[in-house]
Design an enzyme around this catalytic site. Structure first.
Site, PDB file in Angstrom:
ATOM      1  N   HIS A 171       0.848  -1.207   0.000  1.00 19.82           N
ATOM      2  CA  HIS A 171       0.000   0.000   0.000  1.00 19.82           C
ATOM      3  C   HIS A 171       0.879   1.251   0.000  1.00 19.82           C
ATOM      4  O   HIS A 171       0.594   2.219  -0.708  1.00 19.82           O
ATOM      5  CB  HIS A 171      -0.872   0.061   1.265  1.00 19.82           C
ATOM      6  CG  HIS A 171      -1.907  -1.014   1.381  1.00 19.82           C
ATOM      7  ND1 HIS A 171      -1.959  -1.889   2.429  1.00 19.82           N
ATOM      8  CD2 HIS A 171      -2.948  -1.342   0.561  1.00 19.82           C
ATOM      9  CE1 HIS A 171      -2.991  -2.715   2.279  1.00 19.82           C
ATOM     10  NE2 HIS A 171      -3.605  -2.416   1.147  1.00 19.82           N
ATOM     11  N   LYS A 217     -16.227  -7.430   5.038  1.00 19.37           N
ATOM     12  CA  LYS A 217     -15.031  -7.746   5.847  1.00 19.37           C
ATOM     13  C   LYS A 217     -15.260  -7.470   7.331  1.00 19.37           C
ATOM     14  O   LYS A 217     -15.953  -6.515   7.681  1.00 19.37           O
ATOM     15  CB  LYS A 217     -13.839  -6.915   5.367  1.00 19.37           C
ATOM     16  CG  LYS A 217     -13.284  -7.396   4.040  1.00 19.37           C
ATOM     17  CD  LYS A 217     -12.031  -6.644   3.635  1.00 19.37           C
ATOM     18  CE  LYS A 217     -11.452  -7.227   2.352  1.00 19.37           C
ATOM     19  NZ  LYS A 217     -10.342  -6.419   1.831  1.00 19.37           N
ATOM     20  N   ARG A 277      -2.436  -5.169  -8.518  1.00 17.89           N
ATOM     21  CA  ARG A 277      -1.244  -5.991  -8.308  1.00 17.89           C
ATOM     22  C   ARG A 277      -1.085  -7.050  -9.382  1.00 17.89           C
ATOM     23  O   ARG A 277       0.019  -7.412  -9.745  1.00 17.89           O
ATOM     24  CB  ARG A 277      -1.319  -6.673  -6.933  1.00 17.89           C
ATOM     25  CG  ARG A 277      -1.172  -5.720  -5.769  1.00 17.89           C
ATOM     26  CD  ARG A 277      -1.755  -6.303  -4.526  1.00 17.89           C
ATOM     27  NE  ARG A 277      -3.169  -6.598  -4.713  1.00 17.89           N
ATOM     28  CZ  ARG A 277      -3.904  -7.305  -3.900  1.00 17.89           C
ATOM     29  NH1 ARG A 277      -3.365  -7.833  -2.838  1.00 17.89           N
ATOM     30  NH2 ARG A 277      -5.189  -7.495  -4.142  1.00 17.89           N
ATOM     31  N   SER A 280      -3.394  -8.047   2.947  1.00 21.15           N
ATOM     32  CA  SER A 280      -3.479  -7.906   4.402  1.00 21.15           C
ATOM     33  C   SER A 280      -3.863  -9.212   5.094  1.00 21.15           C
ATOM     34  O   SER A 280      -3.373  -9.491   6.194  1.00 21.15           O
ATOM     35  CB  SER A 280      -4.464  -6.799   4.764  1.00 21.15           C
ATOM     36  OG  SER A 280      -4.039  -5.590   4.193  1.00 21.15           O
TER      37      SER A 280
HETATM   38  N1  COA Z   1      -0.322  -3.988  -1.508  1.00 18.98           N
HETATM   39  C1  COA Z   1      -0.710  -4.975  -0.705  1.00 18.98           C
HETATM   40  N2  COA Z   1      -1.980  -5.371  -0.582  1.00 18.98           N
HETATM   41  C2  COA Z   1      -2.885  -4.734  -1.307  1.00 18.98           C
HETATM   42  C3  COA Z   1      -2.565  -3.676  -2.170  1.00 18.98           C
HETATM   43  C4  COA Z   1      -1.209  -3.323  -2.264  1.00 18.98           C
HETATM   44  N3  COA Z   1      -0.798  -2.343  -3.061  1.00 18.98           N
HETATM   45  N4  COA Z   1      -3.678  -3.249  -2.761  1.00 18.98           N
HETATM   46  C5  COA Z   1      -4.689  -3.986  -2.279  1.00 18.98           C
HETATM   47  N5  COA Z   1      -4.200  -4.877  -1.402  1.00 18.98           N
HETATM   48  C6  COA Z   1      -4.948  -5.914  -0.680  1.00 18.98           C
HETATM   49  C7  COA Z   1      -5.515  -5.403   0.603  1.00 18.98           C
HETATM   50  O1  COA Z   1      -4.583  -5.581   1.657  1.00 18.98           O
HETATM   51  C8  COA Z   1      -6.729  -6.262   0.752  1.00 18.98           C
HETATM   52  O2  COA Z   1      -6.340  -7.503   1.272  1.00 18.98           O
HETATM   53  P1  COA Z   1      -7.349  -8.414   2.123  1.00 18.98           P
HETATM   54  O3  COA Z   1      -8.571  -8.608   1.271  1.00 18.98           O
HETATM   55  O4  COA Z   1      -6.577  -9.638   2.322  1.00 18.98           O
HETATM   56  O5  COA Z   1      -7.675  -7.673   3.393  1.00 18.98           O
HETATM   57  C9  COA Z   1      -7.191  -6.466  -0.699  1.00 18.98           C
HETATM   58  O6  COA Z   1      -6.050  -6.280  -1.469  1.00 18.98           O
HETATM   59  C10 COA Z   1      -8.192  -5.469  -1.210  1.00 18.98           C
HETATM   60  O7  COA Z   1      -8.417  -4.551  -0.251  1.00 18.98           O
HETATM   61  P2  COA Z   1      -8.647  -3.010  -0.251  1.00 18.98           P
HETATM   62  O8  COA Z   1      -7.795  -2.275  -1.204  1.00 18.98           O
HETATM   63  O9  COA Z   1      -8.549  -2.604   1.162  1.00 18.98           O
HETATM   64  O10 COA Z   1     -10.037  -2.959  -0.822  1.00 18.98           O
HETATM   65  P3  COA Z   1     -11.335  -3.548  -0.255  1.00 18.98           P
HETATM   66  O11 COA Z   1     -11.832  -4.419  -1.342  1.00 18.98           O
HETATM   67  O12 COA Z   1     -11.251  -4.149   1.083  1.00 18.98           O
HETATM   68  O13 COA Z   1     -12.163  -2.252  -0.055  1.00 18.98           O
HETATM   69  C11 COA Z   1     -13.389  -0.341  -0.607  1.00 18.98           C
HETATM   70  C12 COA Z   1     -12.756  -1.628  -1.060  1.00 18.98           C
HETATM   71  C13 COA Z   1     -13.376  -0.158   0.895  1.00 18.98           C
HETATM   72  C14 COA Z   1     -12.615   0.766  -1.262  1.00 18.98           C
HETATM   73  C15 COA Z   1     -14.809  -0.449  -1.138  1.00 18.98           C
HETATM   74  O14 COA Z   1     -15.477  -1.503  -0.491  1.00 18.98           O
HETATM   75  C16 COA Z   1     -15.578   0.845  -0.954  1.00 18.98           C
HETATM   76  O15 COA Z   1     -15.423   1.746  -1.752  1.00 18.98           O
HETATM   77  N6  COA Z   1     -16.359   0.928   0.119  1.00 18.98           N
HETATM   78  C17 COA Z   1     -17.148   2.114   0.438  1.00 18.98           C
HETATM   79  C18 COA Z   1     -18.600   1.944  -0.001  1.00 18.98           C
HETATM   80  C19 COA Z   1     -18.763   2.223  -1.466  1.00 18.98           C
HETATM   81  O16 COA Z   1     -18.542   3.310  -1.945  1.00 18.98           O
HETATM   82  N7  COA Z   1     -19.216   1.199  -2.178  1.00 18.98           N
HETATM   83  C20 COA Z   1     -19.439   1.302  -3.600  1.00 18.98           C
HETATM   84  C21 COA Z   1     -18.238   0.838  -4.360  1.00 18.98           C
HETATM   85  S1  COA Z   1     -18.603   0.674  -6.060  1.00 18.98           S
END
Ligand code: COA
Length: 158
Positions: A17, A41, A90, A128
């Site tokens: 990240h 989550k 990624r 994560s």
């Molecule tokens: N390096 C390491 N890990 C990475 C990474 C990077 N550069 N980029 C993403 N990841 C991993 C994260 O650690 C996470 O791992 P995990 O699933 O094992 O915990 C996974 O990839 C994806 O996670 P993240 O980037 O945190 O995205 P998410 O899918 O959990 O969250 C939100 C997405 C929160 C942005 C999305 O749900 C959201 O926008 N929520 C708000 C409500 C909303 O607007 N909804 C409408 C969306 S269309």
């Protein structure tokens, strides 16, 4: 002022990240790293713990701030006057989910553009959940996370 937000769960923030945040901070005037809620989550760390870890890990970036919100990411972007949303890509496996989210966010607000950045390939396999699992099993994860996260994980799984 070209401001963007980088939303995610950050449970916890990893060096992958931080690599994305560094790239964004070099391209834009201001980056807000936003802890958002992914309804599917159940995070290990509280929002406050994740905020503290992010703040400590990012203290050397002078154009990066950290916040959190519960709601639509496009609404938060508009509220903080951001022009775009940063997401990391990624591997190909990220693409379908990210593409769907980017198009839905554009449908919800066509003024907010999603920008994809690729972290260094050495972080391709990082996420994560893997970090949490490895920490629980007492593996050495020091090369994947900032010091503050290492400490917080060792306290959680002592
Ligand atoms: N390096 C390491 N890990 C990475 C990474 C990077 N550069 N980029 C993403 N990841 C991993 C994260 O650690 C996470 O791992 P995990 O699933 O094992 O915990 C996974 O990839 C994806 O996670 P993240 O980037 O945190 O995205 P998410 O899918 O959990 O969250 C939100 C997405 C929160 C942005 C999305 O749900 C959201 O926008 N929520 C708000 C409500 C909303 O607007 N909804 C409408 C969306 S269309």
């Amino acid at each position: 002022m070209r401001k963007v937000i980088y939303p995610g769960t950050f449970d916890p923030v990893t060096n992958g990240h931080i690599d994305v945040i560094k790239r964004a901070s070099e391209l834009f005037d201001s980056v807000i790293v936003t802890i958002a809620v992914n309804a599917s989550k159940a995070p290990l760390f509280t929002i406050e713990e994740r905020l503290n870890m992010l703040k400590e890990s990012l203290k050397d970036f002078n154009n990066v701030e950290v916040d959190s919100f519960d709601g639509l990411v496009v609404e938060h972007a508009k509220n903080v006057k951001a022009i775009g949303i940063i997401r990391g890509l990624r591997a190909i496996s990220d693409f379908e989910y990210e593409f769907q989210m980017a198009l839905m966010n554009r449908k919800l607000d066509s003024d907010i553009t999603t920008v994809f950045l690729m972290p260094h390939e050495k972080y391709t396999y990082l996420n994560s959940s893997l970090i949490r699992n490895l920490a629980e099993l007492k593996a050495d994860i020091s090369e994947f996370v900032p010091k503050t996260v290492l400490l917080a994980l060792s306290k959680k799984f002592k």
